[in-house]
Design an enzyme around this catalytic site. Sequence first.
Site, PDB file in Angstrom:
ATOM      1  N   THR A 136       0.841  -1.209   0.000  1.00 38.37           N
ATOM      2  CA  THR A 136       0.000   0.000   0.000  1.00 38.37           C
ATOM      3  C   THR A 136       0.871   1.251   0.000  1.00 38.37           C
ATOM      4  OG1 THR A 136      -1.748  -1.178   1.160  1.00 38.37           O
ATOM      5  CG2 THR A 136      -1.796   1.225   1.295  1.00 38.37           C
ATOM      6  N   GLN A 187       1.147  -8.945  -6.430  1.00 37.14           N
ATOM      7  CA  GLN A 187       0.696 -10.332  -6.603  1.00 37.14           C
ATOM      8  C   GLN A 187       1.579 -11.120  -7.577  1.00 37.14           C
ATOM      9  OE1 GLN A 187      -1.339 -11.916  -4.821  1.00 37.14           O
ATOM     10  NE2 GLN A 187      -2.523 -10.328  -3.801  1.00 37.14           N
ATOM     11  N   THR A 218      13.558   5.346  11.128  1.00 35.04           N
ATOM     12  CA  THR A 218      14.632   4.366  11.336  1.00 35.04           C
ATOM     13  C   THR A 218      14.284   3.058  10.620  1.00 35.04           C
ATOM     14  OG1 THR A 218      15.093   5.404  13.446  1.00 35.04           O
ATOM     15  CG2 THR A 218      16.018   3.204  13.100  1.00 35.04           C
ATOM     16  N   CYS A 249      -8.663  -7.039   1.279  1.00 37.88           N
ATOM     17  CA  CYS A 249      -8.793  -5.706   1.850  1.00 37.88           C
ATOM     18  C   CYS A 249     -10.185  -5.143   1.636  1.00 37.88           C
ATOM     19  CB  CYS A 249      -7.760  -4.767   1.243  1.00 37.88           C
ATOM     20  SG  CYS A 249      -6.131  -5.461   1.271  1.00 37.88           S
TER      21      CYS A 249
HETATM   22  C1  LIG Z   1      -2.271  -6.093  -5.904  1.00 38.08           C
HETATM   23  C2  LIG Z   1      -2.083  -5.603  -4.501  1.00 38.08           C
HETATM   24  N1  LIG Z   1      -1.542  -4.401  -4.289  1.00 38.08           N
HETATM   25  C3  LIG Z   1      -1.333  -3.918  -3.054  1.00 38.08           C
HETATM   26  C4  LIG Z   1      -1.690  -4.648  -1.941  1.00 38.08           C
HETATM   27  C5  LIG Z   1      -1.446  -4.074  -0.594  1.00 38.08           C
HETATM   28  O1  LIG Z   1      -0.274  -4.628  -0.025  1.00 38.08           O
HETATM   29  P1  LIG Z   1      -0.008  -4.543   1.538  1.00 38.08           P
HETATM   30  O2  LIG Z   1      -1.017  -5.424   2.195  1.00 38.08           O
HETATM   31  O3  LIG Z   1       1.391  -5.044   1.708  1.00 38.08           O
HETATM   32  O4  LIG Z   1      -0.146  -3.122   1.937  1.00 38.08           O
HETATM   33  C6  LIG Z   1      -2.268  -5.918  -2.099  1.00 38.08           C
HETATM   34  C7  LIG Z   1      -2.701  -6.700  -0.930  1.00 38.08           C
HETATM   35  O5  LIG Z   1      -3.502  -7.601  -1.029  1.00 38.08           O
HETATM   36  C8  LIG Z   1      -2.474  -6.405  -3.420  1.00 38.08           C
HETATM   37  O6  LIG Z   1      -3.025  -7.598  -3.644  1.00 38.08           O
END
Ligand SMILES: Cc1ncc(COP(=O)(O)O)c(C=O)c1O
Length: 384
Positions: A71, A176, A234, A326
């Site tokens: 993210t 992914q 850090t 998510c």
């Molecule tokens: C394609 C994609 N991008 C970004 C993310 C977000 O990653 P993170 O959970 O490490 O923040 C995900 C999480 O499922 C994802 O599938």
Amino acid sequence: MGLYLDACAATPPHPQVLAAMAEAQARFWANPSSLHTPGVEAAEALERCRQELAELLGAPGHRVVFTSGGTEADNLALLGLGRRLKPGRLLLSPLEHPAVAQAAAQLQREGWQVVLLPVGPDGRIDPTDFGPLLAPPTRLVSIGWASSEIGTLQPMAELARLCRDAGVPLHSDAVQAVGQVPVDLGAVPVNLLSLSAHKFQGPRGIGALLLAPGLEIEPLQHGGGQEGGLRPGTEAVALAIGLVRALALRLEALPREGPRLGACRDRLLERLLACPGLRGSGAQGQRLPHHLSLLLRSAAGVPLCGRSAVRALARRGVAVSSGSACSSGRSSPSASLLAIGCTAAEARSGLRLSLGPWIDDDALAPLPGLLESLLPTLPAADPS
Ligand SMILES: Cc1ncc(COP(=O)(O)O)c(C=O)c1O
């Protein structure tokens, strides 16, 4: 752990990764910004991670910025570059994770025009349609390497070459894809690439953004000058060591494990599609080898609620997802399924199964029967 089929949401850390991190935590505990010997040792360990990660992705000249995960890497890529450029048109795949889609929405509020790219029923972007869209005022493109929800792999090499030839920077969310399919930035000229360690049996809480040589972006946070001033705070040296160890292990196993899981997935899909009511979604050929996505229907052809299926399977010890983890707390239809032409009800009937190295045919054997027996118990998907 029962039958865990949700590798796209998270994967259990590899035992060798846990061991490497425990050792690193004890050895490189000092602050990498400190000038004394323990600090310098921690800083050197971190720099080795940066270099090794870039090399594992065929990008020895790229800059690596460690982040808290996918993210943050996505936000840093889009907002960090978007705020440095004059606002223009941003081309976006409609299959993006909310981390990209919402960062793009923020750029839109800051004066950018966001245009979703057309995709076929398999979710693929056609390079022939894409090329002409790179004309001005397009100034930035973001295309996920692989879709989390429907598993589609984009023709990244062709899309990236078109962007390079048009002089338009390309960001790819490869969260992914990295560790599941070969990602070689030497062959695919992506300018900014996001990844996240917990998708390939690395630790939670670390990801990275790779930046092509010479590309300048703005930081999102302000503080000390860590990570080249792009991500102050850090540094988590042990997490970086875990990320790199996990990816090295994954890539070493990938030539055997990718085809093995792909064959397991294909055999499972064949058995699932023999069940009345189950239909595949997304691409058939060009998709992540460990990923399978289904649409659920009743015997009468009515779309059934994917989230109810997830809960019913969880009660029987099977972990799957109804789409991107998510967004599964929300009841809105899947934007990715809508983008490939599903109705609102069908876009609520998705089920995602994602496999990992812990899976074999024996573990999967009971699944088609179980799913078939559950279908008559599921409510219809909300059509609104
Ligand atoms: C394609 C994609 N991008 C970004 C993310 C977000 O990653 P993170 O959970 O490490 O923040 C995900 C999480 O499922 C994802 O599938």
